[in-house]
Design an enzyme around this catalytic site. Sequence first.
Site, PDB file in Angstrom:
ATOM      1  CG  HIS A 182     -33.663  17.503   8.320  1.00 37.39           C
ATOM      2  ND1 HIS A 182     -32.976  18.701   8.250  1.00 37.39           N
ATOM      3  CD2 HIS A 182     -32.915  16.619   7.616  1.00 37.39           C
ATOM      4  CE1 HIS A 182     -31.860  18.535   7.541  1.00 37.39           C
ATOM      5  NE2 HIS A 182     -31.817  17.269   7.145  1.00 37.39           N
ATOM      6  NE  ARG A 191     -28.498  21.280   5.091  1.00 40.61           N
ATOM      7  CZ  ARG A 191     -28.400  19.945   5.189  1.00 40.61           C
ATOM      8  NH1 ARG A 191     -29.450  19.182   4.922  1.00 40.61           N
ATOM      9  NH2 ARG A 191     -27.282  19.381   5.582  1.00 40.61           N
TER      10      ARG A 191
END
Length: 308
Positions: free
Chosen positions: A271, A223
Amino acid sequence: MHITCSFAGSDDEASAWALDLAAALPEAAVRAWQLGDPPADYAVVWKPTQAFIDSQTALKAIFNAGAGVDALAGLRLPTDVPLIRLEDAGMSEQMSDYVVHAVLHHFREFDAYAAQAAVGSWIPRQPRRKAEFPVGILGFGVLGQAVATSLAALGFSIVAWASRPRPRSSIPVYAGREALDEFLRASRILVCLLPLTPATRGILNRAALAALQPDGYVINVARGGHLDVEALLASIKDGHVAGATLDVFEREPILPADPIWTYPNVRITPHISASTLRPDAVAQIAAKVRKLARGEAITGIVERSRGY
Ligand code: OXD
């Protein structure tokens, strides 16, 4: 049995999941959530709203349609309802492919060769030795272990860090915050695969990057909140870190004008290192719903106090 699906404000996504879940669980009534629906027995969610959670007063379990449950951390969730995350569900293979590519790309200096090719320059570089590029896997869960196995099979020497000791691991595992510095000093290429929790937010700060072996390299596939990008830029500029491959960011998507696109030696992807594969995830969730309905134990239940 009633199942409701709520997906980050996307009715289409919720409907697609509801259709697939209905096919996998013909015994259940499955719906994409709408305001005013009666409470369901099970919820399948990705970044749901508080209004959705508050409307669900009869839940037996909440299934998160991803591996990381950090997006649920800011919500008030019923404490007595198990929260279940995806385990692997096709993500280990994708993650191993992504990290292996990033490690080899850096190790074999493909960026340098691309720069040479751009100016028509034929200069073989000195071969490098894998023994001089130990890889540290920060976070040794399902994905971390899969990545470690793939890299070890290629001949890289691997160390790992986990919050708790792993006495049975064949890979050396440094455990606990007190061993973090020693783990970083044993790593030249660092792969972050941690869950994002209050304890891990900002863990890759200036001091952590400085603890890496000289000419280090950072791969963040966990993250954005783990990594201080300003500290990364400073470490690249001062030459201690050679570069980074970043798949995750504090705010996604990153906007076209964000300066991070132009950071030197930073490769960026949107991502995609390990996306949720709906067929695999639906099969996993359906099997777990059936087990729960039969009163059997399941894996993947999030420990709320730890946040993963
Ligand atoms: C996940 C993700 O948590 O896609 O599964 O990031």
